[in-house]
Design a protein around this motif. Structure first.
Motif, PDB file in Angstrom:
ATOM      1  N   TYR A 160       0.843  -1.206   0.000  1.00  0.00           N
ATOM      2  CA  TYR A 160       0.000   0.000   0.000  1.00  0.00           C
ATOM      3  C   TYR A 160       0.874   1.251   0.000  1.00  0.00           C
ATOM      4  CZ  TYR A 160      -4.766  -1.778   0.526  1.00  0.00           C
ATOM      5  OH  TYR A 160      -5.979  -2.351   0.295  1.00  0.00           O
ATOM      6  N   LEU A 161       1.878   1.263   0.882  1.00  0.00           N
ATOM      7  CA  LEU A 161       2.760   2.434   0.977  1.00  0.00           C
ATOM      8  C   LEU A 161       3.476   2.659  -0.352  1.00  0.00           C
ATOM      9  CD1 LEU A 161       4.352   2.099   4.515  1.00  0.00           C
ATOM     10  CD2 LEU A 161       2.698   3.785   3.724  1.00  0.00           C
ATOM     11  N   ALA A 162       3.945   1.569  -0.966  1.00  0.00           N
ATOM     12  CA  ALA A 162       4.671   1.696  -2.227  1.00  0.00           C
ATOM     13  C   ALA A 162       3.768   2.304  -3.301  1.00  0.00           C
ATOM     14  CB  ALA A 162       5.183   0.328  -2.678  1.00  0.00           C
ATOM     15  N   HIS A 163       2.504   1.838  -3.373  1.00  0.00           N
ATOM     16  CA  HIS A 163       1.569   2.412  -4.347  1.00  0.00           C
ATOM     17  C   HIS A 163       1.391   3.905  -4.092  1.00  0.00           C
ATOM     18  CE1 HIS A 163       0.464  -1.677  -5.523  1.00  0.00           C
ATOM     19  NE2 HIS A 163      -0.197  -1.154  -6.524  1.00  0.00           N
ATOM     20  N   GLY A 164       1.245   4.248  -2.800  1.00  0.00           N
ATOM     21  CA  GLY A 164       1.078   5.662  -2.464  1.00  0.00           C
ATOM     22  C   GLY A 164       2.266   6.486  -2.894  1.00  0.00           C
ATOM     23  N   PHE A 165       3.472   5.998  -2.608  1.00  0.00           N
ATOM     24  CA  PHE A 165       4.669   6.793  -2.903  1.00  0.00           C
ATOM     25  C   PHE A 165       4.943   6.895  -4.397  1.00  0.00           C
ATOM     26  CE2 PHE A 165       5.860   6.158   1.621  1.00  0.00           C
ATOM     27  CZ  PHE A 165       5.944   7.505   1.922  1.00  0.00           C
ATOM     28  N   VAL A 166       4.610   5.838  -5.147  1.00  0.00           N
ATOM     29  CA  VAL A 166       4.754   5.934  -6.604  1.00  0.00           C
ATOM     30  C   VAL A 166       3.906   7.094  -7.113  1.00  0.00           C
ATOM     31  CG1 VAL A 166       4.164   4.828  -8.792  1.00  0.00           C
ATOM     32  CG2 VAL A 166       5.355   3.539  -7.054  1.00  0.00           C
ATOM     33  N   ALA A 167       2.649   7.139  -6.660  1.00  0.00           N
ATOM     34  CA  ALA A 167       1.749   8.205  -7.104  1.00  0.00           C
ATOM     35  C   ALA A 167       2.285   9.572  -6.684  1.00  0.00           C
ATOM     36  CB  ALA A 167       0.350   7.974  -6.538  1.00  0.00           C
ATOM     37  N   VAL A 168       2.760   9.683  -5.423  1.00  0.00           N
ATOM     38  CA  VAL A 168       3.273  10.957  -4.919  1.00  0.00           C
ATOM     39  C   VAL A 168       4.425  11.460  -5.786  1.00  0.00           C
ATOM     40  CG1 VAL A 168       4.598  12.002  -3.049  1.00  0.00           C
ATOM     41  CG2 VAL A 168       2.597  10.627  -2.522  1.00  0.00           C
ATOM     42  N   PHE A 169       5.412  10.581  -6.017  1.00  0.00           N
ATOM     43  CA  PHE A 169       6.622  11.072  -6.681  1.00  0.00           C
ATOM     44  C   PHE A 169       6.439  11.235  -8.181  1.00  0.00           C
ATOM     45  CE2 PHE A 169       8.355  10.004  -2.586  1.00  0.00           C
ATOM     46  CZ  PHE A 169       9.103  11.149  -2.356  1.00  0.00           C
ATOM     47  N   PHE A 170       5.517  10.496  -8.767  1.00  0.00           N
ATOM     48  CA  PHE A 170       5.260  10.766 -10.182  1.00  0.00           C
ATOM     49  C   PHE A 170       4.446  12.051 -10.354  1.00  0.00           C
ATOM     50  CE2 PHE A 170       6.618   6.451 -11.531  1.00  0.00           C
ATOM     51  CZ  PHE A 170       7.521   6.897 -12.464  1.00  0.00           C
ATOM     52  N   THR A 171       3.619  12.390  -9.363  1.00  0.00           N
ATOM     53  CA  THR A 171       2.920  13.671  -9.427  1.00  0.00           C
ATOM     54  C   THR A 171       3.921  14.822  -9.363  1.00  0.00           C
ATOM     55  OG1 THR A 171       1.001  12.708  -8.361  1.00  0.00           O
ATOM     56  CG2 THR A 171       1.163  15.091  -8.315  1.00  0.00           C
ATOM     57  N   LEU A 172       4.878  14.717  -8.444  1.00  0.00           N
ATOM     58  CA  LEU A 172       5.924  15.742  -8.356  1.00  0.00           C
ATOM     59  C   LEU A 172       6.761  15.753  -9.641  1.00  0.00           C
ATOM     60  CD1 LEU A 172       7.126  15.159  -4.696  1.00  0.00           C
ATOM     61  CD2 LEU A 172       5.813  17.091  -5.552  1.00  0.00           C
TER      62      LEU A 172
END
Lengths: 148, 257
Positions: B121-133
């Motif tokens: 779950y955390l990995a999915h969240g962070f992928v989305a966060v850093f690709f948004t940035l």
């Protein structure tokens, strides 16, 4: 310097992807993410090229070549490094804007963006397959020598 | 009854192939690995055929034909497993231990623990966060992208458990993913919907399949390439529909841009 900040983001995003795709060795996670950052670095550094697809093509060649080198050095399948390293180049933005123009009914922009996205995807696929075929050609010759 | 040696070996080759395909190996590698295994154990008159959903093996030994075919249904990319299987295959080819030892080592690899759900779950969240940035989103966008990433993982896990098809899963995942920023913008937050959706969509875009299609085609596995190309097109279509529906609805009925 700010121009290269996306490379750092790509690095962390790729590292997160390593956890989704079950890469467990810390060394592999680092190298996969580094590969992802390098792919975007090559894309940024080739901004003098007028065609976007050409930049994707060169970046993919760099990633694939690195993946093959790492695979030889670490005796692991090249797929591992390629799969993660290529992710920053995937035209997710293109897919989104194509669809966005479609719902707004702007068909001229829809066609333009759609073709641009398809060209990017094609360039990535072409780059990856170029390196793969070259490597297979070279390793095949090495095996043939070993047998004779 | 004692199982015959060749049949036992054939079973091992099939299981090896199955796990290689399921962990995301290219078809070229699967066929190559099995051929090497068979050669290492002294079988020369062999046929190996693999596509993503099926493996057919044939060994002709002392005028007997030994054939086995298996159907492969699910696969999930597991690169660590792929690496270990590849190493096992090399080692078995080099040392040719007896088949029971091979099976034991294979089982050891396939029963190795995966990352926990929380990590995933955390990995999915962070992928989305850093690709948004990565695509130029602001810090607030990134925070919301984290929720979108979690939504993708939640939809994928839930629907995966219900055994739905790939099209429906992707429509639902992208719909849920796009609804998060749309709802928050409707509530009055000043965010960039496009950046958030592009960031989170990276979790669903079949980028790996796109590159693999060409690699398979170059290797001459046209059947594999075609079936993967179909998968790419179906997933892309599903993502477009899944995002277009909530966005179109929000624009028409709620006036969210």
């Amino acid at each position: 310097m700010l121009r290269f900040l996306p490379c750092l983001y790509a690095f962390i995003a790729c590292a997160s992807f390593c956890y989704i795709f079950q890469v467990r060795k810390p060394r592999f996670i680092f190298l996969c993410s580094l590969n992802g950052a390098i792919s975007w670095l090559v894309y940024l550094l080739t901004d003098f090229l007028p065609v976007e697809a050409a930049r994707y093509f060169l970046a993919t060649i760099a990633v694939s070549a690195l993946a093959e080198i790492l695979a030889r050095a670490l005796k692991a399948p090249a797929t591992i490094f390629l799969v993660i390293g290529i992710i920053p180049l995937v035209p997710g933005g293109g897919l989104y804007y194509t669809m966005d123009y479609l719902i707004s009914g702007d068909f001229a922009m829809f066609t333009a963006k759609g073709l641009q996205t398809a060209a990017a995807a094609g360039a990535i696929a072409a780059g990856a397959s170029m390196v793969t075929s070259l490597v297979r050609m070279l390793t095949w010759r090495k095996q043939a020598h070993a047998q004779s | 009854m004692k199982i015959e040696k060749t049949e036992h070996f054939l079973n091992f080759c099939c299981e090896m192939g199955r796990h290689l395909v399921q962990s995301g190996a290219e078809i070229y590698r699967v066929e190559d690995s099995i051929t090497r295994l068979m050669h290492a154990y002294g079988y020369t008159d062999i046929e190996v055929f693999a596509i993503p959903s099926c493996i057919i093996l044939n060994i002709m030994h002392e005028d007997h034909n030994y054939t086995k075919s298996i159907r492969i249904r699910s696969s999930a990319i597991a690169l660590d497993k792929l690496d270990k299987l590849n190493n096992l295959c090399r080692r078995v080819c080099r040392e040719t231990p007896d088949i029971d030892t091979c099976f034991a080592q294979l089982r050891e690899i396939t029963s190795a623990p995966l990352y926990s759900e929380l990590v995933s779950y955390l990995a999915h969240g962070f992928v989305a966060v850093f690709f948004t940035l990565f695509w130029g989103g602001t810090a607030l966008d990134a925070v919301i992208a984290f929720a979108s990433g979690l939504a993708v993982k939640f939809a994928n896990t839930t629907l995966g458990r219900m055994n739905t098809n790939i099209f429906f899963t992707n429509v639902c995942s992208s719909m849920l993913m796009a609804s998060v920023p749309l709802a928050l913008q409707y509530l009055g937050l000043n965010i960039h919907i496009d950046m958030i959706i592009i960031g989170a969509i990276m979790l669903l875009v079949p980028g790996i399949a796109i590159t693999n299609v060409m690699r398979d085609m170059i290797a001459g596995d046209f059947l594999t390439a075609m079936s993967k190309l179909t998968e790419v097109l179906i997933i892309s279509l599903a993502l477009a529909i899944g995002i277009a529906l909530p966005m179109g609805a929000a624009r028409m009925f709620l006036g969210v841009m």
